[in-house]
Scaffold this motif. Structure first.
Motif, PDB file in Angstrom:
ATOM      1  N   GLN A  31       0.898  -1.180   0.287  1.00 37.54           N
ATOM      2  CA  GLN A  31       0.300  -0.059  -0.027  1.00 37.54           C
ATOM      3  C   GLN A  31       0.756   1.353  -0.105  1.00 37.54           C
ATOM      4  N   PHE A  32       2.104   1.207   0.509  1.00 33.56           N
ATOM      5  CA  PHE A  32       2.911   2.393   0.472  1.00 33.56           C
ATOM      6  C   PHE A  32       4.195   2.180  -0.360  1.00 33.56           C
ATOM      7  N   PRO A  33       4.142   2.794  -1.359  1.00 29.83           N
ATOM      8  CA  PRO A  33       5.320   2.506  -2.172  1.00 29.83           C
ATOM      9  C   PRO A  33       6.506   3.088  -1.552  1.00 29.83           C
ATOM     10  N   HIS A  34       6.739   3.988  -0.841  1.00 33.01           N
ATOM     11  CA  HIS A  34       7.919   4.585  -0.153  1.00 33.01           C
ATOM     12  C   HIS A  34       8.422   3.203   0.881  1.00 33.01           C
ATOM     13  N   LEU A  35       7.687   2.473   1.253  1.00 34.30           N
ATOM     14  CA  LEU A  35       8.400   1.196   2.023  1.00 34.30           C
ATOM     15  C   LEU A  35       8.455  -0.003   1.001  1.00 34.30           C
ATOM     16  N   VAL A  36       9.859   0.272   0.901  1.00 35.72           N
ATOM     17  CA  VAL A  36      10.400  -0.880  -0.147  1.00 35.72           C
ATOM     18  C   VAL A  36      11.765  -1.646   0.689  1.00 35.72           C
ATOM     19  N   PRO A  37      11.313  -2.733   1.685  1.00 34.07           N
ATOM     20  CA  PRO A  37      12.633  -3.298   2.048  1.00 34.07           C
ATOM     21  C   PRO A  37      13.561  -3.948   1.155  1.00 34.07           C
ATOM     22  N   LYS A  38      14.899  -4.188   1.293  1.00 34.34           N
ATOM     23  CA  LYS A  38      15.622  -4.713   0.498  1.00 34.34           C
ATOM     24  C   LYS A  38      15.317  -6.261   0.269  1.00 34.34           C
ATOM     25  N   ARG A  39      15.693  -6.978  -0.620  1.00 34.70           N
ATOM     26  CA  ARG A  39      15.186  -8.422  -0.960  1.00 34.70           C
ATOM     27  C   ARG A  39      16.659  -9.063  -0.827  1.00 34.70           C
ATOM     28  N   ARG A  40      16.658 -10.154  -0.406  1.00 40.43           N
ATOM     29  CA  ARG A  40      17.994 -11.108  -0.906  1.00 40.43           C
ATOM     30  C   ARG A  40      17.290 -11.824  -2.101  1.00 40.43           C
ATOM     31  N   SER A  41      18.574 -12.443  -2.774  1.00 36.56           N
ATOM     32  CA  SER A  41      17.973 -13.205  -4.113  1.00 36.56           C
ATOM     33  C   SER A  41      17.061 -14.222  -3.816  1.00 36.56           C
ATOM     34  N   SER A  42      16.719 -14.718  -2.536  1.00 33.64           N
ATOM     35  CA  SER A  42      15.930 -15.826  -2.275  1.00 33.64           C
ATOM     36  C   SER A  42      14.470 -14.949  -2.149  1.00 33.64           C
ATOM     37  N   ILE A  44      13.650 -13.147   0.425  1.00 33.48           N
ATOM     38  CA  ILE A  44      13.373 -12.923   1.797  1.00 33.48           C
ATOM     39  C   ILE A  44      13.906 -11.272   2.350  1.00 33.48           C
ATOM     40  N   ARG A  45      12.750 -10.568   2.852  1.00 33.59           N
ATOM     41  CA  ARG A  45      12.961  -9.127   3.182  1.00 33.59           C
ATOM     42  C   ARG A  45      13.866  -8.851   4.151  1.00 33.59           C
ATOM     43  N   LYS A  46      14.551  -7.626   3.915  1.00 29.59           N
ATOM     44  CA  LYS A  46      15.650  -7.483   4.955  1.00 29.59           C
ATOM     45  C   LYS A  46      15.349  -5.780   5.233  1.00 29.59           C
ATOM     46  N   TYR A  47      14.873  -5.540   6.082  1.00 30.03           N
ATOM     47  CA  TYR A  47      14.621  -4.015   6.560  1.00 30.03           C
ATOM     48  C   TYR A  47      15.752  -3.506   7.090  1.00 30.03           C
ATOM     49  N   THR A  48      16.127  -1.999   6.872  1.00 30.18           N
ATOM     50  CA  THR A  48      17.228  -1.263   7.203  1.00 30.18           C
ATOM     51  C   THR A  48      16.430  -0.420   8.202  1.00 30.18           C
ATOM     52  N   PRO A  49      17.384   0.173   8.972  1.00 29.85           N
ATOM     53  CA  PRO A  49      16.988   1.278  10.048  1.00 29.85           C
ATOM     54  C   PRO A  49      15.798   2.281   9.427  1.00 29.85           C
ATOM     55  N   GLU A  50      16.314   2.802   8.225  1.00 27.57           N
ATOM     56  CA  GLU A  50      15.422   3.822   7.635  1.00 27.57           C
ATOM     57  C   GLU A  50      14.037   3.137   7.165  1.00 27.57           C
ATOM     58  N   ASP A  51      13.966   1.738   7.010  1.00 26.69           N
ATOM     59  CA  ASP A  51      12.627   1.219   6.793  1.00 26.69           C
ATOM     60  C   ASP A  51      11.975   1.125   8.046  1.00 26.69           C
ATOM     61  N   ILE A  52      12.577   0.774   9.137  1.00 28.21           N
ATOM     62  CA  ILE A  52      11.918   0.862  10.581  1.00 28.21           C
ATOM     63  C   ILE A  52      11.473   2.066  10.945  1.00 28.21           C
ATOM     64  N   GLU A  53      11.919   3.252  10.584  1.00 30.65           N
ATOM     65  CA  GLU A  53      11.717   4.424  10.711  1.00 30.65           C
ATOM     66  C   GLU A  53      10.232   4.792  10.166  1.00 30.65           C
ATOM     67  N   LYS A  54      10.185   4.253   8.855  1.00 27.07           N
ATOM     68  CA  LYS A  54       8.851   4.577   8.125  1.00 27.07           C
ATOM     69  C   LYS A  54       7.660   3.779   8.675  1.00 27.07           C
ATOM     70  N   ILE A  55       8.083   2.628   9.088  1.00 27.07           N
ATOM     71  CA  ILE A  55       7.079   1.839   9.626  1.00 27.07           C
ATOM     72  C   ILE A  55       6.856   2.404  10.972  1.00 27.07           C
ATOM     73  N   LYS A  56       7.747   2.873  11.773  1.00 28.45           N
ATOM     74  CA  LYS A  56       7.036   3.476  13.030  1.00 28.45           C
ATOM     75  C   LYS A  56       5.993   4.633  12.831  1.00 28.45           C
ATOM     76  N   THR A  57       6.480   5.495  11.656  1.00 27.12           N
ATOM     77  CA  THR A  57       5.568   6.420  11.092  1.00 27.12           C
ATOM     78  C   THR A  57       4.279   5.994  10.891  1.00 27.12           C
ATOM     79  N   LEU A  58       4.206   4.885  10.139  1.00 22.86           N
ATOM     80  CA  LEU A  58       2.897   4.166   9.939  1.00 22.86           C
ATOM     81  C   LEU A  58       1.940   3.762  11.157  1.00 22.86           C
ATOM     82  N   ILE A  59       2.920   3.234  12.227  1.00 23.62           N
ATOM     83  CA  ILE A  59       2.350   2.852  13.282  1.00 23.62           C
ATOM     84  C   ILE A  59       1.724   4.016  13.957  1.00 23.62           C
ATOM     85  N   GLN A  60       2.292   5.059  13.994  1.00 19.46           N
ATOM     86  CA  GLN A  60       1.845   6.272  14.636  1.00 19.46           C
ATOM     87  C   GLN A  60       0.371   6.673  14.114  1.00 19.46           C
TER      88      GLN A  60
END
Length: 109
Positions: A31-42, A44-60
């Motif tokens: 739903q949120f195009p600005h939230l795009v965690p990195k992905r391994r070749s397999s 699997i999502r890998k969230y950076t601290p920046e991604d986590i801050e975006k999620i924190k904003t969404l939670i708020q």
């Protein structure tokens, strides 16, 4: 920004941080195009601290302030100024209050 101990976090770690289900994080990602965690070749999502801050904003916005997904999108598009989203409703309520106060004064006279 908070102090993070790792460069990348798994989806389950992020879900645990915010006490939400992983399915909610996946949904928000769709739903949120600005939230795009990195992905391994397999895939699997890998969230950076920046991604986590975006999620924190969404939670708020969604969990704490009670905005809908669309409301949160508008808030993010307005650079986090979520207060402005409710301005038309607030103005309408002020008009109703003013009307009711005038009606009460008329009935009291």
């Amino acid at each position: 920004m908070e102090q993070f101990q790792k460069q990348y976090y798994s989806i389950s770690e992020v879900a645990e941080m915010f006490r939400v289900k992983t399915s909610k994080l996946r949904y928000w990602e769709s739903q949120f195009p600005h939230l795009v965690p990195k992905r391994r070749s397999s895939g699997i999502r890998k969230y950076t601290p920046e991604d986590i801050e975006k999620i924190k904003t969404l939670i708020q916005l969604i969990e704490e302030k009670g905005l809908t997904i669309e409301g949160a999108k508008q808030a993010i598009n307005h650079k986090g100024e979520a207060k402005n989203i409710n301005t038309p409703l607030i103005n309408q309520l002020i008009e109703i209050r003013t009307f009711l106060q005038g009606l009460r004064e008329d009935l009291g006279d």
